[in-house]
Scaffold this motif. Structure first.
Motif, PDB file in Angstrom:
ATOM      1  N   THR A 105      47.330  83.020 -30.433  1.00 37.61           N
ATOM      2  CA  THR A 105      48.125  81.793 -30.337  1.00 37.61           C
ATOM      3  C   THR A 105      49.024  81.628 -31.551  1.00 37.61           C
ATOM      4  OG1 THR A 105      46.333  80.765 -29.070  1.00 37.61           O
ATOM      5  CG2 THR A 105      47.985  79.309 -30.032  1.00 37.61           C
ATOM      6  N   LEU A 106      48.485  81.910 -32.728  1.00 35.26           N
ATOM      7  CA  LEU A 106      49.289  81.800 -33.953  1.00 35.26           C
ATOM      8  C   LEU A 106      50.458  82.775 -33.935  1.00 35.26           C
ATOM      9  CD1 LEU A 106      49.830  80.857 -36.869  1.00 35.26           C
ATOM     10  CD2 LEU A 106      48.155  82.555 -37.622  1.00 35.26           C
ATOM     11  N   LEU A 107      50.192  84.032 -33.580  1.00 33.59           N
ATOM     12  CA  LEU A 107      51.262  85.032 -33.617  1.00 33.59           C
ATOM     13  C   LEU A 107      52.283  84.815 -32.506  1.00 33.59           C
ATOM     14  CD1 LEU A 107      49.354  88.289 -34.598  1.00 33.59           C
ATOM     15  CD2 LEU A 107      50.692  86.738 -36.021  1.00 33.59           C
ATOM     16  N   LEU A 108      51.850  84.280 -31.365  1.00 38.07           N
ATOM     17  CA  LEU A 108      52.824  83.961 -30.331  1.00 38.07           C
ATOM     18  C   LEU A 108      53.716  82.806 -30.774  1.00 38.07           C
ATOM     19  CD1 LEU A 108      53.873  84.591 -27.531  1.00 38.07           C
ATOM     20  CD2 LEU A 108      52.180  82.994 -26.592  1.00 38.07           C
ATOM     21  N   ASP A 109      53.153  81.862 -31.503  1.00 33.67           N
ATOM     22  CA  ASP A 109      53.957  80.778 -32.062  1.00 33.67           C
ATOM     23  C   ASP A 109      54.956  81.325 -33.076  1.00 33.67           C
ATOM     24  OD1 ASP A 109      54.825  78.206 -32.495  1.00 33.67           O
ATOM     25  OD2 ASP A 109      53.250  77.724 -33.925  1.00 33.67           O
ATOM     26  N   LYS A 138      54.275  79.100 -22.134  1.00 40.77           N
ATOM     27  CA  LYS A 138      54.717  77.898 -21.416  1.00 40.77           C
ATOM     28  C   LYS A 138      53.920  76.689 -21.859  1.00 40.77           C
ATOM     29  CE  LYS A 138      55.541  76.150 -16.735  1.00 40.77           C
ATOM     30  NZ  LYS A 138      55.442  76.452 -15.276  1.00 40.77           N
ATOM     31  N   ARG A 139      52.615  76.866 -22.059  1.00 37.38           N
ATOM     32  CA  ARG A 139      51.783  75.753 -22.516  1.00 37.38           C
ATOM     33  C   ARG A 139      52.153  75.315 -23.927  1.00 37.38           C
ATOM     34  NH1 ARG A 139      47.326  78.243 -22.578  1.00 37.38           N
ATOM     35  NH2 ARG A 139      46.912  78.315 -24.813  1.00 37.38           N
ATOM     36  N   SER A 271      48.026  71.982 -26.629  1.00 41.85           N
ATOM     37  CA  SER A 271      49.286  72.726 -26.483  1.00 41.85           C
ATOM     38  C   SER A 271      49.449  73.803 -27.548  1.00 41.85           C
ATOM     39  CB  SER A 271      50.473  71.761 -26.544  1.00 41.85           C
ATOM     40  OG  SER A 271      50.474  71.057 -27.780  1.00 41.85           O
ATOM     41  N   GLY A 272      48.355  74.219 -28.194  1.00 37.39           N
ATOM     42  CA  GLY A 272      48.435  75.279 -29.201  1.00 37.39           C
ATOM     43  C   GLY A 272      48.171  74.745 -30.593  1.00 37.39           C
TER      44      GLY A 272
END
Length: 455
Positions: A105-109, A138-139, A271-272
């Motif tokens: 999640t962190l790296l996708l952000d 998307k989330r 949402s992350g």
């Protein structure tokens, strides 16, 4: 014709042996040596060309000036802070953490925000399908980010694509899923992890993109695979989080382009991840009245002052051997503070259980927390709460003396910003602004002031 010899590799430390044995001679672990195949090729992940020739070395003078490396600003402020101000082009970063802590999640952000700023980013996943990554994006509100996604595990295909197409940042999730056809070992083994990581690091150092590798950790908290992978990369980041807390802390255990004592604070939500710009407000208790056994410590994490509540509970022991339980602090440090309190101040803990907890899941490592821990213990023993607007910091010596700590002015500024108006600390020469400083030189003074409620 030369016969290929078997290669035996220790799965704990990565040492290579010529034959199998029950115990590794390098690390001393038992039953960790496994045959990783038979090969006479060099330990790289891709075989070199048959026409490869040795090239001479070109030396440069140490006195020549080298400009500061440029930085790629990803847009995730906390991540850029831990990296030293941004990602250096051509660098290699290893990110480790427990399963489910939020590494992907962190790296996708990071990938999404950097791509929205015009940075060419490739996200290669060996654990998830592309549709799963799109669903998470998307989330997180990053569905429109122009990130190049791929799902692959074959190292030869990945290297060939990265040499053909130019990217600024490449994220590989995770290095344990990659495999090279130059070795017979399975994915995730020491041989494959070391070889695949080495090829990606060489690609980054040869003028390629900045490579961010995700590494799983073992049950002991160490990066799975040989420790040599940590020596290959330029930075080793760890993503930590206690179960039951939404907070996540990003630390740098190694950084060739920045400081190693910086932290980044995130909060996990539906949402992350959300960046926390003021972590002090999160690590403090929400109650209006401070209970006995609680003391607010003004600490320094990297360049950032952080206020955190230290909680202590001293209770009669129900068994013959008293318990000593610590969460978020060093156990041996607590034993030293208790010994000084008993020997120099007459506060005994012989037949009592002692529990110490750092609120919010933060782990404190600096010696300046000694006085805050002692104040929490004294407050619990005497059942006397500290004032609501009081902070505590200072180092305790074995003689019972309270020693000064660094960056006291920054600690006081952070306390004043959050509404604190008193400080129990060593005698200071700096001005506290709106904070009244109560300087104490010995631990006996702290016992008297706290027990008699004099500040």
């Amino acid at each position: 014709m030369a016969r290929d010899s078997a290669i035996y590799v220790c799965q704990s430390c990565g040492a290579v042996h010529g034959k199998w044995s029950g115990q590794c001679s390098a690390c001393g672990q038992w039953n960790t040596i496994v045959e990783e195949g038979r090969s006479a090729s060099p330990p790289g992940a891709l075989k070199p060309a048959a026409t490869a020739k040795a090239r001479g070395l070109q030396f440069e003078s140490l006195l020549s000036e080298t400009p500061e490396p440029p930085r790629i600003i990803t847009g995730v402020t906390e991540f850029d802070r831990v990296c030293g101000g941004g990602v250096v082009p051509g660098s290699a970063i290893l990110l480790s953490g427990d399963p489910g802590v939020g590494k992907s999640t962190l790296l996708l952000d990071v990938a999404g925000r950097a791509a929205l700023k015009g940075v060419r980013v490739a996200y290669i996943s060996g654990e998830e399908a592309i549709e799963q990554i799109r669903s998470r994006a998307k989330r997180m509100g990053l569905a429109e980010a122009p990130v190049n996604l791929a799902s692959a595990t074959a190292l030869r295909d990945i290297i060939g694509t990265l040499k053909r197409e130019k990217f600024d940042i490449v994220i590989v999730d995770s290095v344990q899923t990659l495999w090279s056809d130059a070795h017979d070992a399975g994915p995730g083994s020491v041989t494959q992890v070391r070889a695949c990581a080495g090829e990606l690091v060489r690609l980054a150092k040869s003028g390629g993109p900045a490579v961010i590798l995700v590494g799983h950790v073992t049950k002991d908290g160490q990066v799975a695979g040989p420790r040599v992978v940590e020596h290959m990369v330029d930075a080793v980041l760890s993503f930590e989080g206690e179960r039951g807390y939404p907070f996540r802390i990003l630390r740098a255990g190694k950084n060739r382009f920045g400081a190693t004592d910086e932290i980044g604070v995130f909060e996990m939500g539906d949402s992350g991840l959300r960046e926390v710009s003021n972590p002090s407000a999160l690590f403090l208790g929400e109650g209006k009245d401070r209970a006995p056994g609680a003391a607010v410590f003004a600490g320094i994490e990297g360049s950032r002052p952080v206020l955190v509540e230290m909680q202590a509970l001293v209770a009669p022991s129900a068994y013959g051997t008293p318990r000593r339980a610590v969460i978020g602090w060093d156990t041996s440090r607590l034993a030293m503070v208790m010994a000084v309190l008993e020997a120099r101040c007459g506060v005994g803990f012989g037949q009592q259980d002692v529990y110490l907890n750092v609120a919010g899941g933060l782990r404190i490592n600096e010696p300046a927390a000694d006085l805050a821990a002692a104040a929490a213990l004294i407050s619990s023993v005497t059942d006397t709460p500290l004032p609501q607007g009081c902070i505590v910091f200072g180092e305790i010596s074995l003689s019972g003396e309270i020693r000064a700590v660094g960056r006291a002015e920054a600690r006081l500024r952070e306390a004043q910003k959050l509404g604190f108006d008193q400080a129990l600390s060593p005698p200071l020469t700096v001005k506290g602004g709106g904070v009244t400083i109560t300087g104490i030189s010995r631990l006996t003074e702290a016992v008297e002031r706290i027990s008699q409620n004099r500040y």
